[in-house]
Each structure stands twice: as structure tokens, then as C-alpha cells.
Design a protein around this motif. Structure first.
Motif, PDB file in Angstrom:
ATOM      1  N   MET A 108      39.041  69.702  17.346  1.00 21.02           N
ATOM      2  CA  MET A 108      40.123  68.652  16.894  1.00 21.02           C
ATOM      3  C   MET A 108      41.107  68.490  18.384  1.00 21.02           C
ATOM      4  O   MET A 108      41.483  69.567  18.719  1.00 21.02           O
ATOM      5  N   MET A 109      41.029  67.487  18.860  1.00 18.06           N
ATOM      6  CA  MET A 109      42.090  67.232  19.835  1.00 18.06           C
ATOM      7  C   MET A 109      43.462  66.772  19.378  1.00 18.06           C
ATOM      8  O   MET A 109      43.732  66.337  18.195  1.00 18.06           O
ATOM      9  N   ARG A 110      44.244  66.980  20.382  1.00 22.77           N
ATOM     10  CA  ARG A 110      45.873  66.542  20.079  1.00 22.77           C
ATOM     11  C   ARG A 110      46.377  67.085  18.848  1.00 22.77           C
ATOM     12  O   ARG A 110      47.086  66.680  18.055  1.00 22.77           O
ATOM     13  N   VAL A 111      46.380  68.365  18.707  1.00 21.95           N
ATOM     14  CA  VAL A 111      46.984  69.335  17.816  1.00 21.95           C
ATOM     15  C   VAL A 111      48.313  70.087  18.459  1.00 21.95           C
ATOM     16  O   VAL A 111      48.172  70.480  19.458  1.00 21.95           O
ATOM     17  N   PRO A 112      49.486  70.189  17.924  1.00 21.08           N
ATOM     18  CA  PRO A 112      50.300  70.733  18.441  1.00 21.08           C
ATOM     19  C   PRO A 112      50.152  72.189  18.754  1.00 21.08           C
ATOM     20  O   PRO A 112      49.444  72.963  17.788  1.00 21.08           O
TER      21      PRO A 112
END
Length: 295
Positions: A108-112
Motif C-alpha cells: 500500500m502506498m502513502r502510509v506514514p
């Protein structure tokens, strides 16, 4: 008869238990399939969105570049945001959603990329995201304001917004921040919109004089508008908490081999300048994640 009934109940229970188990694809199975299943947020420009019927955005292009270096093609799984990021990780990385049984993303992309978030605990002291590995920071994000210089002379501090209407996305960090800073004196000037794009459009239409959102969103919207009267405000946000943060990727904790492979390819893309050039194509300023700044 009782024994038969008990046996049938046991078989049914086992079948239901197996139905609840969502299989996480092992690294070798991913490579053999030739496909990398990537989860990313839908309708979230400039990061991931559909334009002219095709997936676009910096996250889409970065995922394709990483997959290509592993000899894979990307299969996108579009994420509709749930109430929290924890819910999104559960639905796409380690458990699955009841509306999409047996469907999980490989990554999954754009994870802190944040230690505090990664080790967040519930009221029982248990790790909320125990089954998730967060890795590969690829972008440092910040908050950013913009204004129309026909109505605002300069925006050196958000204090200026005490005298000008400002558009923000509803229930966003800019909304909460601007409503409280300077003893709430900006609150009466706030106008709320469903998205950052709608708030920016309101500024272009003259409904508000300024707006505030994530830097990537503001950069892209200015790039697309191509209006010399729309300018970047100076990032002076007194009494604001975290003003910059790193974003990376996430996999199931059993799939660390995939994380290592993607991280290795990502480092090459960052150091060779490919990621910066990718962001520039969308009009975005690129800032190295803290992990690379320290080296």
C-alpha cells in the motif's frame, strides 16, 4: 444423531474459519505471477487519480517504476478511505474487507513512515498495526498555503487570514488549525469545502482569498491553473504541531522480503534523481525524506 449433528457443526465452524483467512501472497508467488497488487487512494490528485480513463499521479508512476524494476506489472486496488488509516491498513493489508472477501494488496502506498504511528497501542496495550510493516519513505510532505495577490498583498503568516476569507477542506488539519490559532480569530473567516481541490477552485472564483492544504496538492493545483496571480504563501504556522512528515509504503508483516526488495529499488530511484523528476512532471517540489537527509 447428536454425534452427527456435532460433527456437522464442527465441519461448518472449520469452513467458516477458513473463509475468514485471507491469504497473503508470498514474495516468490508475487514474482511468479508477474503482477504486483498495489493499494492506493482513489480520487486523490496529484498522488493517485483517474484522468482520461487512465490511472495517473506520482504514486501511480512510482509504483509502476518499482514494479518494472522487479519485472512486474501493477494491478491497482483503489482505496476508498475508511474512518481511520488503521481501518485502511486492515482492509487492504492484513485482513480484508467484508465487501471484498479474500482480496488483499501486496503493498500500500502513502502510509506514514512514523515510529509513533507504527507502534500505536489500543486501550489494552496491544499494537494496533502489529501485522503491518511500514517502510520505504519516498516523500516528505508539509502544509502549504496559497493566495490570490489581487486580494491579498502577501501571506507571510497565517495571521494575515484574520482579515481575509480562506477556503479549506472540511474536517482537515488546516480547518482545525486555522479555527484555533490566534485564539480562534480566524475561525469566522473559514469557508469549508468537500475537498482541497474545491477550496482551491473557490479561490480562483473569488469566493475566498486564500486556501491551505498539503504542499503536494497546492503545488499541483498551481501548476494546473497556470495563473500568475495565484501565489504560494510563506509557511509560517505558529503553534502548529507536526508541520512535516514522511510518507512510505506498507506490507503484511509476513512479507518483509517484498519490503526489502522494494526498498532497495526505491533507494536507487531516489539517489538517481528519478523520483524528483517524476514529481517535477506534476509541478511538485520534491523534498527528501528524513532518512536520506541524515546521510
Amino acid at each position: 444423531m447428536r454425534q452427527l449433528f456435532a460433527g456437522l457443526c464442527l465441519l461448518l465452524a472449520c469452513a467458516l474459519a477458513r473463509a475468514d483467512i485471507v491469504k497473503v501472497r508470498a514474495y516468490d508467488d508475487i514474482i511468479d505471477s508477474g503482477v504486483l497488487k498495489v493499494a492506493m487512494y482513489e480520487r486523490f490528485p496529484p498522488y493517485s487519480f483517474i484522468a482520461d480513463g487512465e490511472p495517473r499521479g506520482v504514486d501511480v508512476e512510482l509504483a509502476n517504476a518499482l514494479a518494472e524494476r522487479l519485472g512486474l506489472k501493477v494491478e491497482l486496488l483503489w482505496v476508498t478511505p475508511d474512518e481511520t488509516l488503521d481501518d485502511d491498513l486492515r482492509n487492504f493489508i492484513w485482513k480484508g474487507h467484508y465487501l471484498r472477501p479474500n482480496v488483499l494488496a501486496d503493498v500500500m502506498m502513502r502510509v506514514p513512515y512514523d515510529r509513533e504511528f507504527a507502534y500505536k497501542q489500543n486501550e489494552l496495550g496491544e499494537l494496533i498495526n502489529e501485522l503491518v510493516v511500514m517502510f520505504g519513505p519516498y516523500q516528505r510532505e508539509r502544509w502549504q498555503s496559497a493566495y490570490d495577490d489581487r486580494r491579498v498583498k502577501a501571506l507571510s503568516s497565517v495571521g494575515v487570514l484574520r482579515y481575509h476569507p480562506v477556503g479549506v477542506e472540511v474536517e482537515s488539519v488546516p480547518s482545525f488549525y486555522l479555527a484555533s490559532v490566534f485564539n480562534g480569530s480566524i475561525a469566522k473567516m473559514l469557508h469549508h469545502y468537500p475537498t482541497a481541490q474545491a477550496a482551491f477552485a473557490a479561490m480562483r472564483a473569488g469566493e475566498v482569498d486564500a486556501t491551505m492544504a498539503m504542499r503536494g496538492e497546492i503545488d499541483w493545483l498551481l501548476h494546473e491553473a497556470r495563473d500568475s496571480h495565484l501565489r504560494l504563501g510563506e509557511n509560517a504556522y505558529p503553534n502548529m504541531g507536526k508541520q512535516a512528515w514522511d510518507l512510505g509504503m506498507a506490507v503484511h508483516e509476513s512479507n518483509r522480503q517484498l519490503a526489502y526488495a522494494l526498498e532497495g529499488e526505491l533507494e536507487t530511484l531516489i539517489r538517481d534523481g528519478d523520483v524528483e523528476r517524476l514529481y517535477a512532471r506534476y509541478g511538485l517540489r520534491y523534498e527528501l525524506p528524513e532518512l536520506y537527509q541524515a546521510e
